[in-house]
Design a protein around this motif. Structure first.
Motif, mmCIF file in Angstrom:
data_model
loop_
_atom_site.group_PDB
_atom_site.id
_atom_site.type_symbol
_atom_site.label_atom_id
_atom_site.label_comp_id
_atom_site.label_asym_id
_atom_site.label_seq_id
_atom_site.Cartn_x
_atom_site.Cartn_y
_atom_site.Cartn_z
ATOM 1 N N LYS A 20 -59.166 -11.735 -26.248
ATOM 2 C CA LYS A 20 -60.616 -11.526 -26.363
ATOM 3 C C LYS A 20 -60.877 -10.563 -27.503
ATOM 4 C CE LYS A 20 -64.527 -10.413 -23.290
ATOM 5 N NZ LYS A 20 -65.531 -10.562 -24.221
ATOM 6 N N LYS A 48 -57.759 -8.104 -27.986
ATOM 7 C CA LYS A 48 -56.936 -7.598 -26.892
ATOM 8 C C LYS A 48 -56.382 -8.780 -26.101
ATOM 9 C CE LYS A 48 -57.224 -4.710 -22.703
ATOM 10 N NZ LYS A 48 -58.122 -3.862 -21.870
ATOM 11 N N GLN A 49 -55.069 -8.734 -25.830
ATOM 12 C CA GLN A 49 -54.446 -9.760 -25.000
ATOM 13 C C GLN A 49 -53.985 -9.110 -23.693
ATOM 14 O OE1 GLN A 49 -50.669 -11.669 -26.273
ATOM 15 N NE2 GLN A 49 -51.603 -13.616 -25.693
ATOM 16 N N ASP A 50 -54.549 -9.563 -22.584
ATOM 17 C CA ASP A 50 -54.226 -8.938 -21.310
ATOM 18 C C ASP A 50 -52.929 -9.483 -20.732
ATOM 19 O OD1 ASP A 50 -56.811 -10.794 -19.515
ATOM 20 O OD2 ASP A 50 -54.806 -11.401 -20.121
ATOM 21 N N SER A 51 -52.621 -9.041 -19.539
ATOM 22 C CA SER A 51 -51.337 -9.396 -18.923
ATOM 23 C C SER A 51 -51.215 -10.884 -18.624
ATOM 24 C CB SER A 51 -51.139 -8.596 -17.633
ATOM 25 O OG SER A 51 -52.197 -8.865 -16.741
ATOM 26 N N LYS A 52 -52.341 -11.572 -18.547
ATOM 27 C CA LYS A 52 -52.326 -13.022 -18.346
ATOM 28 C C LYS A 52 -52.398 -13.772 -19.669
ATOM 29 C CE LYS A 52 -54.269 -12.787 -13.719
ATOM 30 N NZ LYS A 52 -55.331 -13.197 -12.796
ATOM 31 N N GLY A 59 -55.522 0.626 -17.133
ATOM 32 C CA GLY A 59 -56.062 -0.686 -17.461
ATOM 33 C C GLY A 59 -56.105 -0.995 -18.944
ATOM 34 N N ASP A 60 -55.814 0.010 -19.755
ATOM 35 C CA ASP A 60 -55.772 -0.226 -21.201
ATOM 36 C C ASP A 60 -54.456 -0.858 -21.630
ATOM 37 O OD1 ASP A 60 -57.411 2.965 -21.769
ATOM 38 O OD2 ASP A 60 -58.284 0.972 -21.427
ATOM 39 N N SER A 61 -53.499 -0.917 -20.728
ATOM 40 C CA SER A 61 -52.212 -1.542 -21.043
ATOM 41 C C SER A 61 -52.437 -3.002 -21.411
ATOM 42 C CB SER A 61 -51.253 -1.443 -19.859
ATOM 43 O OG SER A 61 -50.938 -0.107 -19.572
ATOM 44 N N ALA A 62 -51.978 -3.374 -22.589
ATOM 45 C CA ALA A 62 -52.219 -4.718 -23.112
ATOM 46 C C ALA A 62 -51.512 -4.823 -24.458
ATOM 47 C CB ALA A 62 -53.711 -4.972 -23.293
ATOM 48 N N TYR A 75 -52.460 -5.417 -28.312
ATOM 49 C CA TYR A 75 -53.611 -5.357 -29.208
ATOM 50 C C TYR A 75 -53.218 -5.998 -30.543
ATOM 51 C CZ TYR A 75 -55.624 -2.276 -25.758
ATOM 52 O OH TYR A 75 -56.123 -1.780 -24.583
#
Lengths: 113, 112
Positions: A44, A36-40, A84-87, A89
């Motif tokens: 991970k 998963k790649q988050d907004s920053k 919060g699942d927005s990312a 993948y």
């Protein structure tokens, strides 16, 4: 020929919905992963599978359920989607674990509204 | 704790200039080390990897990286950057736990 392919590339959905992301690799690899790649842009690991067997489950909510019907496929199902699942993948695969490199798909950008 | 650090969040270089992106790791042994590049809206492409042996490794697109055990570093270099090198660069390590731990990335901007 795409080595690791994910569908869809973009996914916009409402909170509370259930969605799936599919991944296929044609490299003959034994191990597949979800990252998963988050907004920053931080990456991970979420899960890894080796020959259809779950190896790593990295403290991911139970709403996320990977499924590997065969060693070339690893799908990710997400229940009751939250904002919060927005990312993005990423699916990846490698020959095995250890001294091998992982090859990544193009990513699926999930937006929960 | 095992970690990968990329100290530079953003680097700007002129086209044709040399480039060095820094990567350090924290681990009691030598991990497997990787550099990946992510172009806007794209996936991660493997540039190069280090498992053992020669500490200077060559990769694709004219990149190389040098492993320095004494500094726990694996810095990425390119002698002359091209505008197409503008992207996000990620250093990653496998600490023997069968997964990649990534640094926070370095965004590379190229000035014409």
């Amino acid at each position: 020929d795409t080595a690791v392919s994910q569908t869809p590339k973009y996914l916009v959905t409402q909170m509370g919905n259930d969605k799936s992301i599919k991944c296929e690799q044609n490299l003959g690899h034994d191990t597949m992963y979800w990252y998963k790649q988050d907004s920053k842009k931080f990456l991970k690991i979420m899960f890894s599978y080796n020959n259809k067997e779950l190896i790593i489950n990295e403290t991911v909510p139970n709403r996320f359920s990977p499924k590997s019907p065969d060693k070339a496929h690893l799908n990710l199902h997400i229940n009751s989607l939250e904002l919060g699942d927005s990312a993005v993948y990423f699916c990846a695969s490698s020959q095995a674990t250890g001294a091998t490199a992982a090859f990544f798909g193009q990513g699926t950008r999930l937006t929960v509204v | 704790a095992q970690s990968v650090t990329q100290p530079d969040i953003h680097i700007t270089v002129s086209e044709g200039a040399s480039l060095e992106l820094r990567c350090n790791y924290s681990y009691g042994a030598t991990p497997y080390l990787f550099w990946y590049v992510q172009s806007p809206g794209q996936g991660l492409q493997l540039l190069l990897k280090y498992f053992s042996g020669d500490t200077l490794v060559q990769g694709i697109k004219g990149f190389e990286a040098e492993f320095k055990r004494s500094q726990s570093s694996f810095n990425l270099r390119k002698p002359s950057v091209h505008w197409s090198d503008a992207a996000e660069y990620f250093c990653a390590a496998d600490f023997g736990n069968e997964k990649l731990t990534f640094g926070t990335g370095t965004r590379l901007t190229i000035i014409p």
